[in-house]
Design an enzyme around this catalytic site. Structure first.
Site, PDB file in Angstrom:
ATOM      1  N   SER A 123      32.794  -0.472  48.094  1.00 58.59           N
ATOM      2  CA  SER A 123      31.579  -0.089  47.118  1.00 58.59           C
ATOM      3  C   SER A 123      31.851  -0.701  45.778  1.00 58.59           C
ATOM      4  O   SER A 123      32.754  -1.016  45.366  1.00 58.59           O
ATOM      5  CB  SER A 123      31.948   1.412  46.951  1.00 58.59           C
ATOM      6  OG  SER A 123      31.446   1.798  45.901  1.00 58.59           O
ATOM      7  N   TYR A 143      37.945   8.985  45.339  1.00 58.79           N
ATOM      8  CA  TYR A 143      36.970   8.296  46.254  1.00 58.79           C
ATOM      9  C   TYR A 143      37.059   6.628  46.045  1.00 58.79           C
ATOM     10  O   TYR A 143      37.343   6.059  46.986  1.00 58.79           O
ATOM     11  CB  TYR A 143      35.541   8.907  46.270  1.00 58.79           C
ATOM     12  CG  TYR A 143      34.589   7.796  46.855  1.00 58.79           C
ATOM     13  CD1 TYR A 143      34.526   7.723  48.423  1.00 58.79           C
ATOM     14  CD2 TYR A 143      33.929   6.999  46.325  1.00 58.79           C
ATOM     15  CE1 TYR A 143      33.827   6.841  49.109  1.00 58.79           C
ATOM     16  CE2 TYR A 143      32.957   6.260  47.039  1.00 58.79           C
ATOM     17  CZ  TYR A 143      33.015   6.005  48.406  1.00 58.79           C
ATOM     18  OH  TYR A 143      32.283   5.171  48.882  1.00 58.79           O
ATOM     19  N   LYS A 168      38.702   3.383  47.949  1.00 58.73           N
ATOM     20  CA  LYS A 168      38.064   2.225  48.549  1.00 58.73           C
ATOM     21  C   LYS A 168      39.013   0.969  47.776  1.00 58.73           C
ATOM     22  O   LYS A 168      39.434   0.093  48.782  1.00 58.73           O
ATOM     23  CB  LYS A 168      36.700   1.897  47.837  1.00 58.73           C
ATOM     24  CG  LYS A 168      35.659   3.033  48.637  1.00 58.73           C
ATOM     25  CD  LYS A 168      35.407   2.690  49.855  1.00 58.73           C
ATOM     26  CE  LYS A 168      34.739   3.604  50.878  1.00 58.73           C
ATOM     27  NZ  LYS A 168      34.780   3.409  52.123  1.00 58.73           N
TER      28      LYS A 168
END
Ligand code: NAD
Ligand code: UFG
Length: 337
Positions: A124, A149, A153
């Protein structure tokens, strides 16, 4: 090729599974359905007359993975499975690290044990944190993601670089998505968020269809043209096609490679509202609300590396993203349920 698609029942994975099948690949989808409905795969079959093999299971289940790799002779893995709600990750960080980081580690170990070394990972743009320059190229340093989050990643990216450095057989594509939106043009497949959407476009679509009353625009005092946040929205079908190109690029590359997947063009929240109103013919009432913690002013890609090395460039513009998102929302006001 025989391709394992983890998280292939979800939004991006299902559109990619469809494209892979259309390109003549065999697809096995592994998903625990924690954020999706198997109805998605019926829609794939309705569209193209073929359906992936579906295995319901969790990427953290190493015995199931070993059985899966024994049964299906997998050539490559496209790894979409993960939890993705930013606010939830702040409230439940351990769940996110367990699912996204530990899950990826278990999956990579099973791949290595099975001799499967072609691997594509859904990363991302969030790994860039607060970017020092715009547009963001892959040469920009990764920053400090502002939530668990994003950190999950980044941790998986680092694990992938370490794994690639440890064994020259690995061929790894790390794809940094900007803001995926839109839906299949048939209106049969699209994004089906659980509960109240966190992301802008599904929220706007639910206001337009009458499920939600009003959009809250998070901040109008950013240093952007109209003061609202600017993002690089990319059509999910363009994104899906990029995965095919990334797989092909790995035929001639070993090691771990990073590609940004965006259009290179940013749109503000208010531009998105106006564009959706034009596509749907429906009003999208909004109010200006305080900034959302953790948001940045603007984020858009320099997609030149993907164009140069993958031969891929986003083809669909904002009008098409909005038209397809609206068709999906209006045909399926309650998603797949
Ligand atoms: P999604 O929630 O629609 O799809 C993810 C799928 O993974 C779901 O079907 C879910 O049931 C499955 N899953 C989750 N944990 C699992 C586990 N432990 N085992 C098996 N299956 C599991 O999300 P999406 O938008 O399609 O995103 C796909 C990937 O792309 C995710 O890794 C996400 O973090 C990443 N990504 C998404 C965006 C975005 O804005 N949508 C942006 C950047 C990156
Ligand atoms: N926004 C609103 N109101 C809303 C929702 C969003 O004004 O109800 C604004 C945000 O403030 C931001 C823009 O719309 O300016 C886009 O917000 P999204 O939540 O749709 O997307 P983000 O850029 O915050 O994050 C998304 C995904 C992340 C991913 C990131 C980069 O949610 O998982 O893109 O790929 F990491």
């Amino acid at each position: 090729m025989n391709i394992l698609v983890t998280g292939g029942v979800g939004f991006i994975g299902s559109h990619t599974a469809l494209i892979l099948l259309q390109a003549g690949h065999n697809v096995v989808v592994l998903d625990n359905l924690c954020n999706s409905s198997v109805e998605t795969l019926n829609r794939v079959s309705q569209l193209i007359g073929r359906k992936p093999v579906f295995v319901q299971g969790d990427i953290r289940d190493c015995e199931m993975l070993d059985r899966l790799f024994l049964k299906h002779s997998v050539d490559a893995v496209l790894h979409f499975a993960g939890l993705k709600a930013v606010a939830e990750s702040v409230a439940q960080p351990l769940r996110y690290y367990d699912n996204n980081v530990h899950g990826s580690q278990v999956l990579l170990q099973a791949c290595a044990d099975a001799g499967v070394f072609n691997f594509v990972f859904s990363s991302s743009a969030t790994v860039y944190g607060e970017p020092a320059q715009m547009p963001i190229s892959e040469a920009c340093p990764v920053g400090q993601p502002t939530n668990p989050y994003g950190r999950s990643k980044l941790m998986v990216e680092e694990m992938l670089r370490d794994v690639a450095a440890s064994d020259p057989r690995w061929r790894i594509a790390i794809l940094r998505y900007f803001n995926p939106v839109g839906a299949h043009k048939s209106g049969l497949m699209g994004e089906d968020p659980n509960g109240i959407p966190n992301n802008l476009l599904p929220y706007i679509a639910q206001v337009a269809v009458g499920k939600l009353q009003q959009l809250a625009v998070f901040g109008d005092d950013y240093p952007t043209a109209d003061g609202t946040g600017v993002r690089d929205y990319i059509h999910v079908m363009d994104l899906a096609e990029a995965h095919l190109r990334a797989l092909e690029a790995l035929y001639t590359r070993t090691g771990a490679h990073v590609w940004n997947l965006g259009t290179g063009r940013g749109y503000s929240v208010l531009e998105m509202v106006r564009s959706f109103e034009a596509a749907s013919g429906k009003p999208v009432p909004y109010r200006i609300a305080p900034r959302r913690p953790g948001d940045i002013a603007a984020c858009y890609a320099d997609p030149a590396k993907a164009e140069r090395e993958l031969g891929w460039k986003a083809q669909r513009g904002l009008d098409e993203m909005m038209r397809d998102a609206w068709l999906w929302q209006s045909m399926n006001p309650d998603g797949f349920r």
